[in-house]
Design an enzyme around this catalytic site. Structure first.
Site, PDB file in Angstrom:
ATOM      1  N   TYR A  59      38.047  20.447 -33.518  1.00  0.00           N
ATOM      2  CA  TYR A  59      37.891  19.184 -34.294  1.00  0.00           C
ATOM      3  C   TYR A  59      38.728  18.037 -33.721  1.00  0.00           C
ATOM      4  O   TYR A  59      39.810  18.436 -33.390  1.00  0.00           O
ATOM      5  CB  TYR A  59      37.956  19.209 -35.803  1.00  0.00           C
ATOM      6  CG  TYR A  59      36.799  18.897 -36.373  1.00  0.00           C
ATOM      7  CD1 TYR A  59      36.436  17.731 -36.234  1.00  0.00           C
ATOM      8  CD2 TYR A  59      36.027  19.889 -37.309  1.00  0.00           C
ATOM      9  CE1 TYR A  59      35.088  17.402 -37.213  1.00  0.00           C
ATOM     10  CE2 TYR A  59      35.020  19.710 -37.935  1.00  0.00           C
ATOM     11  CZ  TYR A  59      34.385  18.479 -37.726  1.00  0.00           C
ATOM     12  OH  TYR A  59      33.308  17.957 -38.559  1.00  0.00           O
ATOM     13  N   GLU A  61      38.739  14.476 -34.335  1.00  0.00           N
ATOM     14  CA  GLU A  61      38.371  12.913 -34.796  1.00  0.00           C
ATOM     15  C   GLU A  61      39.535  12.146 -34.274  1.00  0.00           C
ATOM     16  O   GLU A  61      40.596  12.498 -34.430  1.00  0.00           O
ATOM     17  CB  GLU A  61      38.276  12.907 -36.571  1.00  0.00           C
ATOM     18  CG  GLU A  61      36.982  13.629 -36.677  1.00  0.00           C
ATOM     19  CD  GLU A  61      36.704  13.524 -38.274  1.00  0.00           C
ATOM     20  OE1 GLU A  61      37.677  12.874 -39.029  1.00  0.00           O
ATOM     21  OE2 GLU A  61      35.748  13.763 -38.946  1.00  0.00           O
ATOM     22  N   ASP A 212      21.306  -2.036 -21.578  1.00  0.00           N
ATOM     23  CA  ASP A 212      21.270  -0.592 -21.945  1.00  0.00           C
ATOM     24  C   ASP A 212      20.616  -0.044 -20.785  1.00  0.00           C
ATOM     25  O   ASP A 212      19.503  -0.167 -20.502  1.00  0.00           O
ATOM     26  CB  ASP A 212      20.337  -0.578 -23.117  1.00  0.00           C
ATOM     27  CG  ASP A 212      19.776   0.950 -23.665  1.00  0.00           C
ATOM     28  OD1 ASP A 212      20.160   1.834 -22.629  1.00  0.00           O
ATOM     29  OD2 ASP A 212      19.006   1.072 -24.646  1.00  0.00           O
ATOM     30  N   THR A 238      23.030   6.505 -21.332  1.00  0.00           N
ATOM     31  CA  THR A 238      22.969   8.124 -21.609  1.00  0.00           C
ATOM     32  C   THR A 238      23.326   8.956 -20.222  1.00  0.00           C
ATOM     33  O   THR A 238      23.246   8.347 -19.277  1.00  0.00           O
ATOM     34  CB  THR A 238      21.418   8.363 -22.030  1.00  0.00           C
ATOM     35  OG1 THR A 238      20.571   8.039 -20.818  1.00  0.00           O
ATOM     36  CG2 THR A 238      20.973   7.920 -23.314  1.00  0.00           C
ATOM     37  N   LYS A 241      19.777  11.557 -18.238  1.00  0.00           N
ATOM     38  CA  LYS A 241      18.742  11.050 -17.437  1.00  0.00           C
ATOM     39  C   LYS A 241      18.952  11.040 -16.115  1.00  0.00           C
ATOM     40  O   LYS A 241      19.005  11.979 -15.568  1.00  0.00           O
ATOM     41  CB  LYS A 241      17.897   9.650 -18.045  1.00  0.00           C
ATOM     42  CG  LYS A 241      17.686   9.795 -19.645  1.00  0.00           C
ATOM     43  CD  LYS A 241      17.110   8.471 -20.187  1.00  0.00           C
ATOM     44  CE  LYS A 241      16.660   8.453 -21.551  1.00  0.00           C
ATOM     45  NZ  LYS A 241      17.678   8.131 -22.389  1.00  0.00           N
ATOM     46  N   ARG A 247      23.239  16.150 -22.250  1.00  0.00           N
ATOM     47  CA  ARG A 247      22.571  15.029 -23.357  1.00  0.00           C
ATOM     48  C   ARG A 247      23.710  14.421 -23.915  1.00  0.00           C
ATOM     49  O   ARG A 247      24.591  15.122 -24.619  1.00  0.00           O
ATOM     50  CB  ARG A 247      21.916  16.178 -24.251  1.00  0.00           C
ATOM     51  CG  ARG A 247      21.000  15.260 -25.238  1.00  0.00           C
ATOM     52  CD  ARG A 247      19.793  16.041 -25.719  1.00  0.00           C
ATOM     53  NE  ARG A 247      19.122  16.658 -24.528  1.00  0.00           N
ATOM     54  CZ  ARG A 247      18.201  15.650 -24.037  1.00  0.00           C
ATOM     55  NH1 ARG A 247      17.683  14.690 -24.550  1.00  0.00           N
ATOM     56  NH2 ARG A 247      17.302  16.052 -23.216  1.00  0.00           N
TER      57      ARG A 247
HETATM   58  N1  DSN Z   1      13.503   9.154 -25.596  1.00  0.00           N
HETATM   59  C1  DSN Z   1      14.051   8.479 -24.650  1.00  0.00           C
HETATM   60  C2  DSN Z   1      12.828   8.348 -23.337  1.00  0.00           C
HETATM   61  O1  DSN Z   1      12.162   9.130 -23.189  1.00  0.00           O
HETATM   62  O2  DSN Z   1      13.075   7.465 -22.730  1.00  0.00           O
HETATM   63  C3  DSN Z   1      14.570   7.155 -24.839  1.00  0.00           C
HETATM   64  O3  DSN Z   1      15.303   7.427 -25.829  1.00  0.00           O
END
Ligand code: DSN
Length: 436
Positions: A59, A61, A212, A238, A241, A247
């Site tokens: 933990y 925080e 974004d 993110t 990807k 993730r």
């Molecule tokens: N769900 C993601 C995507 O597949 O692009 C975006 O959050």
């Protein structure tokens, strides 16, 4: 049953046969079917190992050296390392690596920069935006007032760009609505998003600018897309990807916004950070700084273009006419007016070709049915596939959709997919069983 081996967490799951079996089945699925979902990738074994480490027990925080619990000497170093590597990779003054996901990162930025009721200008979901860019179904639209821009109409003339971000509309809406924040970025847009025109429009109306880059983060890190860092006030991403990490999400921002952003993530939105995932983010940031990652990013785009060209030759229409990134948005209607995205996704799944249905701009069908498919090249490029395999995949997609009512043809494609995947195992150390 397949027997996992190597540095994978499931190797130690013998005590829980049910979960071990499910993980093995997923290893098998990922290894024997084609992964063409544009938001997915295959992480390195090092990223997997960090994600499955004892750091999950802690933990923490707060932020490094300002925690609400004891025993954080090690995780402070982990998080410092991740922040430092993120700053260095993207040339950002400040990085917050705690967001559990891209949605949390976006929400935290809105919380940091806006008051409830403030106006935000962002891309329409049905033209390629994201739920957190103000979809009526998202909490974002209940707290803030979103106004949406979209893409230009499809062009009859192939030499003219159609279905690209309509910057005239962005500028007109910005002038009329005087948003406090302009958001760039999308989940289903296959062209480079240039941050500069957004910056100019934001400056003209006195708005802040958030980019974004959830989808192209790896292409930015790999130097094949322009970086919004230093152009936008805040950049969200993110890590799983095109960036090929675990993730999760992250936020990069100007130094003077750091305190507001950090406070919005914790304690504003989240509790304890996932330090095992943060360690894995640190691994991924370092991997993305390697020369090999630049070559990977370029191959991802080459492969998406090769897949697009081959699909176009099979009679599919590509939204905007092609791609500059890792994804393709395919309009199925010219190929077969009766074929929906939903039916296509389901039959492709049976053939071992994993992708997702997607609305195309001004889609006459509902988001649950759709007229389009979204395909991505990031994962199979990681597995080692190149333009030749992309052409073969296009032919397999065509055969599956043409022969969708012929089980023998779908089974024949499934066998070819299995053979193709066997030549490009994403995790060569893992033994797989019979698969789906
Ligand atoms: N769900 C993601 C995507 O597949 O692009 C975006 O959050």
């Amino acid at each position: 049953m397949p027997s996992p081996s190597g540095p994978f967490p499931d190797a130690t799951l013998r005590g829980d046969a049910e979960v071990a079996r499910l993980i093995s089945e997923e290893v098998d699925r990922q290894s024997t079917t084609l992964q063409l979902i544009a938001s997915e990738n295959f992480t390195s074994p090092e990223v997997l190992a960090a994600t499955g480490s004892v750091l999950t027990n802690k933990y923490a925080e707060g932020y490094p050296h300002r925690r609400y619990y004891g025993g954080n000497r090690v995780v402070d170093e982990v998080e410092e390392l991740a922040r430092e590597r993120a700053r260095s990779l993207f040339g950002a003054p400040h990085a917050n690596v705690q967001p559990h996901a891209g949605a949390n990162a976006n929400l935290a930025v809105y919380m940091a920069l806006l008051e409830p009721g403030d106006t935000v200008l962002a891309m329409r979901l049905d033209h390629g935006g994201h739920l957190t860019h103000g979809s009526p179904a998202s909490i974002t639209s209940k707290i803030w007032r979103f106004v949406s821009y979209g893409v230009t109409p499809a062009s009859e003339d192939p030499s003219e760009a159609g279905e690209v971000i309509d910057f005239d509309q962005v500028a007109d809406l910005a002038k009329r609505e005087q948003p406090k924040l302009i958001v760039a970025g999308s989940t289903a847009y296959s062209r480079i998003i240039d941050p500069e025109p957004f910056r100019e429009i934001a400056d003209a109306c006195g708005a802040l600018f958030m980019f974004d880059m959830a989808h192209p983060a790896g292409l930015v890190a790999g130097g094949v897309h322009p970086s919004p860092v230093g152009v936008a006030d805040v950049v969200t991403l993110t890590t799983h990807k095109t960036l090929r990490g675990p993730r999760g999400g992250a936020i990069l921002c100007r130094a003077d916004l750091a305190k507001a952003i950090d406070g919005a993530v914790f304690p504003g939105l989240q509790g304890g950070p996932l330090e095992h995932v943060i360690a894995a983010k640190a691994v991924a940031f370092a991997e993305a700084q390697e020369p090999a990652f630049r070559a990977y990013a370029a191959r991802v785009v080459d492969n998406a273009r090769a897949l697009g060209a081959a699909l176009a030759a099979e009679g599919f229409r590509l939204v905007s006419g092609g791609t500059d990134n890792h994804m393709l948005l395919v309009d199925l209607r010219p190929f077969d007016a009766h074929l929906t995205g939903k039916v296509a996704q389901e039959v492709l799944d049976r053939a071992g070709i994993t992708c997702n249905r997607n609305t195309i701009p001004d889609d006459p069908r509902s988001p649950f049915v759709t007229s389009g498919l979204r395909l991505g090249s990031a994962a199979e490029t990681t597995a080692g596939m190149g333009p030749e395999e992309m052409a073969r995949i296009a032919s397999l997609i065509m055969r599956t959709l043409r022969g969708r009512d012929d089980e023998a043809e779908v089974a024949a494609v499934r066998a070819e997919v299995r053979e193709l995947c066997a030549a490009f195992p994403p995790y060569p150390g893992l033994v797989t069983g019979s698969g789906q």
